[in-house]
Write an enzyme that holds these catalytic residues in place. Structure first.
Site, PDB file in Angstrom:
ATOM      1  N   HIS A 186      -7.141  35.145   3.873  1.00  0.00           N
ATOM      2  CA  HIS A 186      -6.460  34.991   2.584  1.00  0.00           C
ATOM      3  C   HIS A 186      -5.427  36.098   2.354  1.00  0.00           C
ATOM      4  CE1 HIS A 186      -9.335  31.909   0.595  1.00  0.00           C
ATOM      5  NE2 HIS A 186      -9.471  31.869   1.915  1.00  0.00           N
TER       6      HIS A 186
ATOM      7  N   ASP B  17      -6.847  22.286   6.027  1.00  0.00           N
ATOM      8  CA  ASP B  17      -5.925  22.623   4.940  1.00  0.00           C
ATOM      9  C   ASP B  17      -5.567  24.100   4.950  1.00  0.00           C
ATOM     10  OD1 ASP B  17      -8.679  23.000   4.260  1.00  0.00           O
ATOM     11  OD2 ASP B  17      -8.097  23.375   2.187  1.00  0.00           O
TER      12      ASP B  17
ATOM     13  N   GLU C 181     -10.887  22.073   2.146  1.00  0.00           N
ATOM     14  CA  GLU C 181     -12.017  23.011   2.121  1.00  0.00           C
ATOM     15  C   GLU C 181     -11.790  24.095   1.081  1.00  0.00           C
ATOM     16  OE1 GLU C 181     -14.359  26.462   2.660  1.00  0.00           O
ATOM     17  OE2 GLU C 181     -12.224  26.460   3.138  1.00  0.00           O
ATOM     18  N   GLU C 182     -10.520  24.454   0.867  1.00  0.00           N
ATOM     19  CA  GLU C 182     -10.207  25.536  -0.068  1.00  0.00           C
ATOM     20  C   GLU C 182     -10.363  25.112  -1.527  1.00  0.00           C
ATOM     21  OE1 GLU C 182      -9.873  28.488   0.820  1.00  0.00           O
ATOM     22  OE2 GLU C 182      -9.257  28.456   2.916  1.00  0.00           O
TER      23      GLU C 182
END
Length: 402
Positions: free
Chosen positions: A370, A79, A137-138
């Site tokens: 990020h 993701d 996962e985020e």
């Protein structure tokens, strides 16, 4: 292992780069991963690797050399993040407001490269390899992907004995192409709390007619800092951070009816998490009661602290040193407060995890994960697959039968 791993990596390295570029163009978030899943399954079809989907089609499980007694899982998260990309790359995101800014496109491409090599040498494997392409996962709302895939049986049928995962980084102060590992707590747990302090609004000129939620919120924030400082052993690292404090609509002369506090809790000690949750709610309850107010409280245990097991980590170090050289395999001096939901697999079965440093600069800067300018050095793209393949063959060679 009856082949030269370095030569095999050379044969798939360009494909790993291309797979990563193609995935980078189509970032998707959470459990809404239709294009990503379609792209991955197309590659698996071409490799003639059987697979099934999970989590309403947002996760994939594939098998190489099925039917063996020993089963080892390899995991990649697939993701992306809700970030607008600003790299300027030719292969930049084509999905506005979404970006692979954490390297999951590289993780996926590396696992595809690993799959291609393992499938080619399937007859030499002494066990079954389960490939896990994991969603969310985020943690984009709801249960994190690892927890949900475990709940839906990803570690069963066939039952997984051990698991290996990895994450890429771009850090210019560390040697590029190096693998980093740590036994025991390596990354922190990640919990989220939401607090709503409910009072009674009034005009700013008549505070005696109000129940002030801002005053309540100030007491809560201060007491959260005290909780961390005075109640948690100073030798047990923990973080309690308020990330959002919201009250009112901008009026200077109105006391609002409620205030909201949102934050995160991080620790390396999974046994501390229930205690911290209980104490935060006690603090909120006391503040609300002291002001004649009310409260709402929600606490989500997002993911556990990441704790690689000793034997598996020793095996990882040996495999990585074998294919990279001892100088490129480095032990982390201390765990980090970032989190990774791979930890949930390690709550169920033995396993380990490594970081690969693949630094690249934009405007002379190595931007961190990020970031809207996160970049990776493609000259390092064969390394993760190399470690995966070496680990697989060593694992089956050295692990005794059940």
């Amino acid at each position: 292992m009856n082949f030269d791993i370095h030569e095999e990596i050379k044969l798939v390295e360009k494909e790993i780069v291309n797979w990563r570029h193609e995935l980078h163009k189509i970032p998707e978030i959470g459990y809404e991963l239709q294009k990503t899943v379609s792209y991955i399954t197309k590659q698996l079809d071409e490799m003639v690797i059987p697979y099934t989907t999970m989590c309403d089609g947002s996760g994939i499980v594939a098998l190489i050399n099925p039917g063996c007694e020993k089963v080892l899982a390899l995991r990649a998260d697939i993701d992306a993040l809700p970030i607008t990309e600003k790299t300027g790359f030719e292969y930049a995101s084509t999905h506005p407001g979404k970006m692979h800014a954490c390297g999951h496109d590289f993780h996926t491409a590396s696992l595809l490269g690993t799959a291609k090599i393992l499938k080619k040498h399937e007859s030499e494997l002494k066990g079954t390899v389960k490939l896990i392409f994991q969603c969310n996962e985020e943690g984009a709302g709801g249960t994190c992907g690892a927890k949900r895939m475990i709940e839906e049986g990803v570690l069963e049928n066939p039952k997984v004995d051990s698991i290996l995962g990895m994450h890429v980084a771009s850090i210019d102060k560390l040697p590029g192409g190096s693998v980093f590992y740590k036994v025991g707590p390596a990354m922190a747990s990640n919990d989220k709390f939401y607090i709503k302090l409910i009072g009674q609004g009034a005009h700013g000129s008549t505070p005696h007619e109000a129940i002030d939620p801002i005053s309540m919120a100030c007491h809560v924030v201060q007491d959260l800092h005290t909780l961390r400082a005075m109640e948690i052993d100073t030798l047990s690292p923990a973080v309690i951070t308020v990330g959002t404090l919201r009250a009112g609509d901008g009026a200077f002369n109105v006391i609002p009816g409620y205030a909201e506090i949102i934050g995160t809790v991080r620790t390396f000690d999974n046994t501390l998490r229930p205690y911290i949750k209980e104490r935060i709610e006690n603090i909120v309850k006391a503040a609300a009661a002291a002001h004649n107010g009310h409260y709402e409280f929600q606490y989500d245990f997002v993911c556990s602290a990441l704790c690689p097991t000793n034997t598996e980590t020793q095996n990882l170090v040996a495999a990585a040193q074998k294919c990279l050289g001892a100088q490129s395999v480095i032990c982390f001096p201390a765990p980090i407060m970032g989190s990774e939901d791979f930890a949930e697999y390690l709550q169920e079965i033995p396993g380990t995890f490594f970081y690969l440093n693949a630094p690249a600069k934009i405007d002379g800067i190595c931007y961190p994960a990020h970031s809207s300018k996160f970049a990776l050095g493609e000259e390092f793209f064969g390394i993760a697959a190399k470690v995966f393949v070496q680990y697989v063959f060593d694992y089956f060679e050295n692990t005794p039968s059940k």
